[in-house]
Design an enzyme around this catalytic site. Structure first.
Site, mmCIF file in Angstrom:
data_model
loop_
_atom_site.group_PDB
_atom_site.id
_atom_site.type_symbol
_atom_site.label_atom_id
_atom_site.label_comp_id
_atom_site.label_asym_id
_atom_site.label_seq_id
_atom_site.Cartn_x
_atom_site.Cartn_y
_atom_site.Cartn_z
ATOM 1 N N ARG A 46 0.866 -1.190 0.000
ATOM 2 C CA ARG A 46 0.000 0.000 0.000
ATOM 3 C C ARG A 46 0.895 1.230 0.000
ATOM 4 O O ARG A 46 2.112 1.135 0.134
ATOM 5 C CB ARG A 46 -1.032 -0.009 1.147
ATOM 6 N N ASP B 19 -2.240 10.808 -2.291
ATOM 7 C CA ASP B 19 -2.678 9.745 -3.201
ATOM 8 C C ASP B 19 -3.077 10.306 -4.565
ATOM 9 O O ASP B 19 -3.023 9.600 -5.570
ATOM 10 C CB ASP B 19 -3.834 8.965 -2.584
ATOM 11 N N ASN C 44 -5.519 12.418 0.472
ATOM 12 C CA ASN C 44 -4.565 11.609 1.252
ATOM 13 C C ASN C 44 -5.358 10.857 2.318
ATOM 14 O O ASN C 44 -6.582 10.992 2.428
ATOM 15 C CB ASN C 44 -3.473 12.501 1.851
ATOM 16 N N LYS C 45 -4.640 10.093 3.119
ATOM 17 C CA LYS C 45 -5.257 9.246 4.136
ATOM 18 C C LYS C 45 -6.278 9.996 4.988
ATOM 19 O O LYS C 45 -6.042 11.140 5.372
ATOM 20 C CB LYS C 45 -4.143 8.657 5.008
HETATM 21 O O1 MRU Z 1 -4.521 3.181 2.263
HETATM 22 P P1 MRU Z 1 -3.056 3.419 2.076
HETATM 23 O O2 MRU Z 1 -2.237 2.916 3.216
HETATM 24 O O3 MRU Z 1 -2.559 2.941 0.745
HETATM 25 O O4 MRU Z 1 -2.920 5.003 2.095
HETATM 26 C C1 MRU Z 1 -1.639 5.572 1.975
HETATM 27 C C2 MRU Z 1 -1.631 7.049 2.095
HETATM 28 O O5 MRU Z 1 -2.648 7.697 2.241
HETATM 29 C C3 MRU Z 1 -0.300 7.715 1.921
HETATM 30 O O6 MRU Z 1 -0.237 8.889 2.680
HETATM 31 C C4 MRU Z 1 -0.106 8.071 0.427
HETATM 32 O O7 MRU Z 1 -0.375 6.964 -0.376
HETATM 33 C C5 MRU Z 1 1.257 8.547 0.156
HETATM 34 S S1 MRU Z 1 2.458 7.253 0.290
HETATM 35 C C6 MRU Z 1 3.959 7.895 -0.171
#
Ligand code: MRU
Length: 340
Positions: A55, A231, A241-242
């Protein structure tokens, strides 16, 4: 340009190509277990992405590119492989970007060996971008600062070094950052399980906080920057983002703390006008109703589990990419760097 930043504090490579298979460090099990998954076909790469064994936006794109290589080596129809991998997760545009890059090579007649070289280039370019962003982002931080981060944006989420965590690695190496606070990142605990694992392993001074402690921490005044990954960054600078990133940006503005987004150009989606047009992944409510596989909420309860949110551009002080830093992002400033 000669770098004065050493690439210490960087020992993890979670996506590894081994000539005929892809090895992925299973991020669902960290930090309790360091177990590797061997993907020998496209379907296993698809499931690793969908189920979060791999991920983080750049790592998802890189893994998908290797998924295309595995499809090519096995004679699987490549249109089908591209479409299947594309459907694994909706929000991180790096997935679509990497698959479009592989698709263009396929359209140009690339064979499996040429596709392998392209996937390796995608992986290598990501590492180089992260190191460059590390230097650019660290330069914005005053010496001796504390910073806060969210989710996991490190070596685990990329080809290595990390985006926001790359800036943190570079900032620590340069003496600009003396303390890192990591939010635990409910419900999947990327901050608690993954970021803390990377920081402790690489000897970076770090403290975990509950997500709900962030405003109180900012009020205390030590934290000078919130530094996060992305993202998908829309053409106007709005950033997905998250989940929880948006409320950190609001709290940061309220407390006079600066807010930095760090992402390679593969995360920038100039075809998406604003954050309103970004699809936000909704995951199974079960992820919220249990902790470590054990049900914590009364039977019959419902939950809503969006796993990303959008931070509006006007709450972002700087977007750091390998192409340069965009301060106070607007569509015009984004276009100046990312014109089609
Ligand atoms: O659901 P995930 O763990 O894939 O989410 C990841 C994030 O939101 C990160 O902050 C984002 O992908 C940047 S990773 C360099």
């Amino acid at each position: 340009m000669t770098s004065n930043i050493s690439f210490t504090h960087d020992t993890i490579r979670a996506v590894q190509w081994h000539g005929d298979h892809l090895r992925l460090l299973d991020q669902r099990l960290l930090p309790a277990e360091e177990k590797w998954i061997e993907c020998r076909d496209e379907a296993s790469v698809f499931h690793a992405i969908k189920d979060l064994a791999v991920r983080g936006a750049p790592a998802i794109g890189i893994a998908a590119a290797w998924g295309v290589v595995l499809a090519a080596k096995s004679g699987q129809p490549l249109d089908q492989a591209l479409a299947h991998l594309r459907s694994a997760r909706p929000t991180a545009v790096n997935l679509m970007w990497a698959l479009d890059r592989m698709k263009a090579r396929i359209a140009a007649g690339a064979d499996a060996a040429a596709l392998e070289r392209e996937a390796q280039a995608i992986q290598d370019e990501d590492l180089a971008a992260n190191r460059h962003m590390g230097e650019l982002g660290a330069a914005l931080i005053a010496p001796g600062s504390a910073v806060m981060t969210h989710c996991n944006t490190g070596s685990l989420a990329t080809s290595g070094y990390g985006t926001a965590l790359g800036v943190i690695r570079a900032g620590v190496a340069a003496g600009r950052i003396n303390q890192v606070y990591a939010g635990e990142t409910r419900p999947w605990q990327q901050g608690a399980r993954l970021t803390m694992w990377e920081l402790v392993r690489d000897g970076i001074p770090a403290k975990l906080i509950a997500d709900s402690a962030a405003s109180y921490l900012m009020k205390a005044g030590d934290v000078k920057w919130v530094i996060v990954g992305a993202d998908r960054i829309a053409a106007n600078g709005d950033t997905a983002n998250k989940i929880g990133t948006y409320q950190l940006a609001i709290a940061a503005r309220h407390h006079g703390v600066k807010f930095m987004v760090v992402a390679p150009s593969s995360t920038v989606d100039m075809a998406t006008v604003s954050g309103d047009d970004i699809e936000i992944e909704l995951r199974d409510a079960a992820e919220l109703l249990s902790v470590a596989g054990r049900r914590t909420v009364v039977d019959g309860a419902e939950a809503w589990n969006p796993v990303f949110d959008v931070t509006p551009a006007d709450l972002i002080d700087a977007i750091v990419t390998e192409r340069g830093v965009i301060e106070n992002p607007t569509t015009e400033r984004m276009r100046a760097v990312f014109a089609a």
